[in-house]
Scaffold this motif. Structure first.
Motif, PDB file in Angstrom:
ATOM      1  N   ALA A  36       0.835  -1.206   0.000  1.00 39.90           N
ATOM      2  CA  ALA A  36       0.000   0.000   0.000  1.00 39.90           C
ATOM      3  C   ALA A  36       0.868   1.253   0.000  1.00 39.90           C
ATOM      4  O   ALA A  36       0.551   2.236  -0.676  1.00 39.90           O
ATOM      5  N   LEU A  37       1.968   1.217   0.732  1.00 39.87           N
ATOM      6  CA  LEU A  37       2.893   2.353   0.761  1.00 39.87           C
ATOM      7  C   LEU A  37       3.513   2.580  -0.619  1.00 39.87           C
ATOM      8  O   LEU A  37       3.566   3.720  -1.105  1.00 39.87           O
ATOM      9  N   ALA A  38       3.949   1.513  -1.277  1.00 43.08           N
ATOM     10  CA  ALA A  38       4.551   1.629  -2.619  1.00 43.08           C
ATOM     11  C   ALA A  38       3.523   2.117  -3.629  1.00 43.08           C
ATOM     12  O   ALA A  38       3.825   2.960  -4.490  1.00 43.08           O
ATOM     13  N   TRP A  39       2.275   1.605  -3.542  1.00 47.68           N
ATOM     14  CA  TRP A  39       1.236   2.046  -4.452  1.00 47.68           C
ATOM     15  C   TRP A  39       0.933   3.532  -4.256  1.00 47.68           C
ATOM     16  O   TRP A  39       0.774   4.275  -5.231  1.00 47.68           O
ATOM     17  N   GLY A  40       0.842   3.987  -3.008  1.00 48.10           N
ATOM     18  CA  GLY A  40       0.560   5.397  -2.727  1.00 48.10           C
ATOM     19  C   GLY A  40       1.666   6.311  -3.206  1.00 48.10           C
ATOM     20  O   GLY A  40       1.406   7.362  -3.798  1.00 48.10           O
ATOM     21  N   ILE A  41       2.902   5.925  -2.976  1.00 47.95           N
ATOM     22  CA  ILE A  41       4.031   6.739  -3.449  1.00 47.95           C
ATOM     23  C   ILE A  41       4.025   6.809  -4.960  1.00 47.95           C
ATOM     24  O   ILE A  41       4.233   7.872  -5.554  1.00 47.95           O
ATOM     25  N   ASN A  42       3.767   5.689  -5.621  1.00 44.74           N
ATOM     26  CA  ASN A  42       3.720   5.666  -7.081  1.00 44.74           C
ATOM     27  C   ASN A  42       2.595   6.556  -7.596  1.00 44.74           C
ATOM     28  O   ASN A  42       2.781   7.324  -8.541  1.00 44.74           O
ATOM     29  N   LYS A  43       1.434   6.470  -6.977  1.00 43.90           N
ATOM     30  CA  LYS A  43       0.274   7.235  -7.439  1.00 43.90           C
ATOM     31  C   LYS A  43       0.486   8.747  -7.300  1.00 43.90           C
ATOM     32  O   LYS A  43       0.169   9.501  -8.213  1.00 43.90           O
ATOM     33  N   PHE A  44       1.034   9.160  -6.192  1.00 41.88           N
ATOM     34  CA  PHE A  44       1.141  10.594  -5.942  1.00 41.88           C
ATOM     35  C   PHE A  44       2.403  11.236  -6.505  1.00 41.88           C
ATOM     36  O   PHE A  44       2.498  12.457  -6.562  1.00 41.88           O
ATOM     37  N   THR A  45       3.368  10.451  -6.930  1.00 39.74           N
ATOM     38  CA  THR A  45       4.574  11.035  -7.536  1.00 39.74           C
ATOM     39  C   THR A  45       4.650  10.787  -9.029  1.00 39.74           C
ATOM     40  O   THR A  45       5.643  11.131  -9.663  1.00 39.74           O
ATOM     41  N   LYS A  46       3.607  10.201  -9.618  1.00 41.91           N
ATOM     42  CA  LYS A  46       3.628   9.890 -11.049  1.00 41.91           C
ATOM     43  C   LYS A  46       3.750  11.156 -11.895  1.00 41.91           C
ATOM     44  O   LYS A  46       4.491  11.200 -12.872  1.00 41.91           O
ATOM     45  N   LYS A  47       3.030  12.202 -11.529  1.00 41.73           N
ATOM     46  CA  LYS A  47       3.091  13.458 -12.294  1.00 41.73           C
ATOM     47  C   LYS A  47       4.439  14.145 -12.146  1.00 41.73           C
ATOM     48  O   LYS A  47       4.876  14.862 -13.040  1.00 41.73           O
ATOM     49  N   LEU A  48       5.130  13.946 -11.040  1.00 39.15           N
ATOM     50  CA  LEU A  48       6.453  14.538 -10.860  1.00 39.15           C
ATOM     51  C   LEU A  48       7.510  13.804 -11.677  1.00 39.15           C
ATOM     52  O   LEU A  48       8.432  14.416 -12.207  1.00 39.15           O
ATOM     53  N   ARG A  49       7.367  12.485 -11.778  1.00 36.45           N
ATOM     54  CA  ARG A  49       8.350  11.689 -12.501  1.00 36.45           C
ATOM     55  C   ARG A  49       8.178  11.781 -14.005  1.00 36.45           C
ATOM     56  O   ARG A  49       9.162  11.796 -14.737  1.00 36.45           O
ATOM     57  N   ALA A  50       6.954  11.776 -14.489  1.00 31.65           N
ATOM     58  CA  ALA A  50       6.683  11.822 -15.926  1.00 31.65           C
ATOM     59  C   ALA A  50       5.495  12.746 -16.175  1.00 31.65           C
ATOM     60  O   ALA A  50       4.353  12.290 -16.261  1.00 31.65           O
ATOM     61  N   PRO A  51       5.744  14.043 -16.311  1.00 30.02           N
ATOM     62  CA  PRO A  51       4.622  14.990 -16.445  1.00 30.02           C
ATOM     63  C   PRO A  51       3.835  14.842 -17.749  1.00 30.02           C
ATOM     64  O   PRO A  51       2.674  15.203 -17.804  1.00 30.02           O
TER      65      PRO A  51
END
Length: 86
Positions: A36-51
């Motif tokens: 759940a922690l990995a999924w949340g980090i991925n979800k909320f940082t997706k726009k920062l990593r690949a806008p």
């Protein structure tokens, strides 16, 4: 969805079984809290990593490849018609 597990399209059914087996193995090995922690980090940082990335949903893409019951009936009727007419 039921066509995915009734082996009407064998390679899609094999793919579904492999994905479910791997998911079960991952859930057995890794605590749910870390997933759940990995999924949340991925979800909320997706726009920062690949806008400029385009959103897609792999589950809906998979389900769109599985034929519906109506499509299967039409396909089998067409195959029967072609086999009889030859």
């Amino acid at each position: 969805m039921c066509s995915a597990f009734s082996w009407t399209v064998p390679w899609l059914s094999v793919l579904a079984m492999i994905v479910l087996s791997v998911a079960a193995l991952i859930l057995y090995m890794v605590p749910l809290r870390y997933l759940a922690l990995a999924w949340g980090i991925n979800k909320f940082t997706k726009k920062l990593r690949a806008p400029n990335a385009i959103d897609n949903n792999e589950l809906l893409d998979y389900l769109s490849r599985v034929p519906s019951d109506r499509e299967l009936v039409g396909y089998f009727a067409l195959c029967h018609f072609l086999c009889v007419s030859v």
